[in-house]
Design a protein around this motif. Structure first.
Motif, PDB file in Angstrom:
ATOM      1  N   GLN A  28       0.830  -1.206   0.000  1.00 16.82           N
ATOM      2  CA  GLN A  28       0.000   0.000   0.000  1.00 16.82           C
ATOM      3  C   GLN A  28       0.868   1.260   0.000  1.00 16.82           C
ATOM      4  O   GLN A  28       0.471   2.296  -0.549  1.00 16.82           O
ATOM      5  CB  GLN A  28      -0.979  -0.040   1.168  1.00 16.82           C
ATOM      6  CG  GLN A  28      -2.022  -1.132   0.959  1.00 16.82           C
ATOM      7  CD  GLN A  28      -2.931  -1.424   2.139  1.00 16.82           C
ATOM      8  OE1 GLN A  28      -3.555  -2.472   2.189  1.00 16.82           O
ATOM      9  NE2 GLN A  28      -3.025  -0.538   3.094  1.00 16.82           N
ATOM     10  N   LEU A  31       1.629   1.726  -3.576  1.00 23.44           N
ATOM     11  CA  LEU A  31       0.444   2.254  -4.248  1.00 23.44           C
ATOM     12  C   LEU A  31       0.296   3.756  -3.991  1.00 23.44           C
ATOM     13  O   LEU A  31       0.025   4.534  -4.924  1.00 23.44           O
ATOM     14  CB  LEU A  31      -0.802   1.509  -3.782  1.00 23.44           C
ATOM     15  CG  LEU A  31      -2.147   2.089  -4.239  1.00 23.44           C
ATOM     16  CD1 LEU A  31      -2.250   2.078  -5.760  1.00 23.44           C
ATOM     17  CD2 LEU A  31      -3.304   1.323  -3.603  1.00 23.44           C
ATOM     18  N   ASP A  34       2.642   5.559  -6.126  1.00 20.71           N
ATOM     19  CA  ASP A  34       2.236   5.535  -7.536  1.00 20.71           C
ATOM     20  C   ASP A  34       1.001   6.396  -7.796  1.00 20.71           C
ATOM     21  O   ASP A  34       0.730   6.762  -8.944  1.00 20.71           O
ATOM     22  CB  ASP A  34       1.992   4.093  -7.987  1.00 20.71           C
ATOM     23  CG  ASP A  34       3.286   3.330  -8.215  1.00 20.71           C
ATOM     24  OD1 ASP A  34       4.313   3.970  -8.493  1.00 20.71           O
ATOM     25  OD2 ASP A  34       3.275   2.086  -8.102  1.00 20.71           O
ATOM     26  N   SER A 112      -8.692  -5.505  -4.141  1.00 15.64           N
ATOM     27  CA  SER A 112      -7.581  -4.593  -4.380  1.00 15.64           C
ATOM     28  C   SER A 112      -8.028  -3.400  -5.225  1.00 15.64           C
ATOM     29  O   SER A 112      -7.678  -2.254  -4.935  1.00 15.64           O
ATOM     30  CB  SER A 112      -6.432  -5.329  -5.076  1.00 15.64           C
ATOM     31  OG  SER A 112      -5.347  -4.460  -5.283  1.00 15.64           O
ATOM     32  N   ILE A 116      -8.064   0.685  -4.272  1.00 11.88           N
ATOM     33  CA  ILE A 116      -7.513   1.771  -5.088  1.00 11.88           C
ATOM     34  C   ILE A 116      -8.565   2.858  -5.299  1.00 11.88           C
ATOM     35  O   ILE A 116      -8.280   4.057  -5.204  1.00 11.88           O
ATOM     36  CB  ILE A 116      -6.994   1.226  -6.433  1.00 11.88           C
ATOM     37  CG1 ILE A 116      -5.853   0.234  -6.193  1.00 11.88           C
ATOM     38  CG2 ILE A 116      -6.511   2.377  -7.325  1.00 11.88           C
ATOM     39  CD1 ILE A 116      -5.404  -0.511  -7.437  1.00 11.88           C
ATOM     40  N   TRP A 132      -4.795   3.773 -12.733  1.00 11.28           N
ATOM     41  CA  TRP A 132      -4.146   2.534 -12.288  1.00 11.28           C
ATOM     42  C   TRP A 132      -5.101   1.343 -12.403  1.00 11.28           C
ATOM     43  O   TRP A 132      -4.693   0.240 -12.773  1.00 11.28           O
ATOM     44  CB  TRP A 132      -3.621   2.681 -10.856  1.00 11.28           C
ATOM     45  CG  TRP A 132      -2.249   3.266 -10.844  1.00 11.28           C
ATOM     46  CD1 TRP A 132      -1.894   4.549 -10.533  1.00 11.28           C
ATOM     47  CD2 TRP A 132      -1.042   2.603 -11.221  1.00 11.28           C
ATOM     48  NE1 TRP A 132      -0.543   4.723 -10.687  1.00 11.28           N
ATOM     49  CE2 TRP A 132       0.009   3.537 -11.098  1.00 11.28           C
ATOM     50  CE3 TRP A 132      -0.739   1.306 -11.632  1.00 11.28           C
ATOM     51  CZ2 TRP A 132       1.342   3.216 -11.389  1.00 11.28           C
ATOM     52  CZ3 TRP A 132       0.590   0.982 -11.925  1.00 11.28           C
ATOM     53  CH2 TRP A 132       1.607   1.923 -11.803  1.00 11.28           C
ATOM     54  N   GLY A 248      -2.414  -3.924  -5.267  1.00  8.18           N
ATOM     55  CA  GLY A 248      -2.244  -2.511  -5.605  1.00  8.18           C
ATOM     56  C   GLY A 248      -1.564  -2.377  -6.952  1.00  8.18           C
ATOM     57  O   GLY A 248      -1.716  -3.209  -7.851  1.00  8.18           O
ATOM     58  N   SER A 249      -0.782  -1.322  -7.117  1.00 16.68           N
ATOM     59  CA  SER A 249      -0.149  -1.029  -8.403  1.00 16.68           C
ATOM     60  C   SER A 249       0.852  -2.099  -8.822  1.00 16.68           C
ATOM     61  O   SER A 249       1.142  -2.249 -10.014  1.00 16.68           O
ATOM     62  CB  SER A 249       0.532   0.340  -8.343  1.00 16.68           C
ATOM     63  OG  SER A 249       1.313   0.479  -7.166  1.00 16.68           O
TER      64      SER A 249
END
Length: 269
Positions: A28, A31, A34, A112, A116, A132, A248-249
Motif C-alpha cells: 500500500q 500504491l 504511484d 484490491s 484503489i 491505475w 495494488g499497483s
C-alpha cells in the motif's frame, strides 16, 4: 466533514483530505507513491522497500507486527493506513488513539481494485486511481488471454520452513495462483496458511509444481531438493513472493512476471 468506511467495516470521519499519511503496509506504500502521494507520506515500515529511496526520505516507524507508537504520534498523521492481515487488531485499535485508521482487507483482485478506488476518494486522487485500475484491468485481460487453453497444474505454494507452511484458502496469493491455472492442493485445508508435513505430500495431492516463495522465508536450493523428493517428479520453482502477494499497483508488473513464470514452467527439465 466526510465519513468513510474501510474494508473491515470500520467508519472514520475526516475534516479534510489527509496531508500526512503513515502507511503500515509495504504494497500500500508503493500504491500511495504511484498515486502521486509521495510528499504526503511521512511514515513507513522497514519492510516498505518499493520505491527504494523512501527508506532514506521517510521516517521508519517499525515493522508491520511491531510498531513504534511514539514515533507515529510525533509524526502527527492525519490518517494511518493498515491491513487486516499484516497488522494485528491490537495495533490498529491502539493507533486509533493517535489518528483515524483506514484498514484494508484484501483477498480477491476485486478487493484490491476497490481499495484503489477508495484511496482515490480519500486522498483526492480519483483520476490517478482510475488510471491505475485501467492499467491493472488491461494487464489482467491480456494475461487471461495468454492463459487460454493452458492446463491446470496441481501446485503447492510454500511460504515458510520449520514448520513448513503453505498458502491455503481465502488468501490473495491463492487468487493469483488461480489466475495462473495453479490448482492449490492445500486449498481445502483448515486455515489460510496451514502447517503441512511434507513427507505426506504425495498422498495429500502430489503436486506437479512446487512453488517456493522469496518471502517471508528465503528458500534455498537444498530446500527445493528436499521438497522435490517428497513428490513424484514435481517441478520445483523459485518465485518472487511480491508478485503473488503484493496488491495494488504492483499487479501491473505481476501479470508480466506471470507470463515469464509460465514459460519457465513449460521449459523441459
Amino acid at each position: 466533514m466526510k465519513t468513510y468506511t474501510d474494508q473491515t467495516g470500520h467508519t472514520l470521519t475526516l475534516s479534510a483530505t489527509p496531508k500526512r499519511i503513515v502507511s503500515l503496509v509495504p504494497s500500500q506504500t508503493e500504491l500511495l507513491f504511484d498515486l502521486g502521494l509521495e510528499d504526503s507520506l511521512v511514515g513507513i515500515t522497514k519492510f516498505c522497500v518499493h520505491p527504494y529511496h523512501l527508506k532514506s526520505t521517510k521516517k521508519i516507524i517499525g515493522g508491520t507486527k511491531k510498531v513504534h507508537y511514539e514515533k507515529i504520534r510525533l509524526l502527527q498523521p492525519d490518517i494511518i493506513i493498515a491491513n487486516k492481515e499484516e497488522n494485528t487488531e491490537e495495533i490498529v485499535n491502539s493507533l486509533r488513539e493517535i489518528a483515524p485508521v483506514w484498514t484494508s482487507d484484501i483477498i480477491t483482485l476485486q478487493d484490491s481494485l476497490d481499495m484503489i478506488t477508495e484511496f482515490g476518494k480519500l486522498f483526492s486522487v480519483r483520476t490517478a486511481a482510475a488510471q491505475w485500475i485501467d492499467k491493472i484491468n488491461y494487464a489482467l485481460a491480456d494475461f487471461q488471454k495468454f492463459m487460454e487453453g493452458k492446463e491446470w497444474l496441481k501446485t503447492a505454494y510454500f511460504i515458510w520452513k520449520e514448520p513448513y507452511m503453505v498458502v491455503g484458502k481465502e488468501t490473495f496469493i491463492n487468487e493469483m495462483m488461480k489466475l495462473n491455472h495453479f490448482s492449490n492442493i492445500y486449498e481445502e485445508r483448515e486455515g489460510r496458511y496451514p502447517e503441512v508435513i511434507v513427507q505426506k505430500m504425495r498422498i495429500q495431492g502430489d503436486p506437479e509444481v512446487v512453488l517456493l516463495s522469496s518471502e517471508p522465508y528465503p528458500f534455498k536450493d537444498e530446500d527445493a531438493f528436499e521438497l522435490g523428493r517428497h513428490t513424484h517428479h514435481a517441478k520445483t520453482v523459485f518465485v518472487d513472493g511480491e508478485m503473488f502477494s503484493w496488491y495494488g499497483s504492483r499487479m501491473v508488473k505481476a501479470f508480466a512476471y506471470f507470463k515469464q513464470l509460465q514459460e519457465r514452467i513449460e521449459e523441459p527439465v
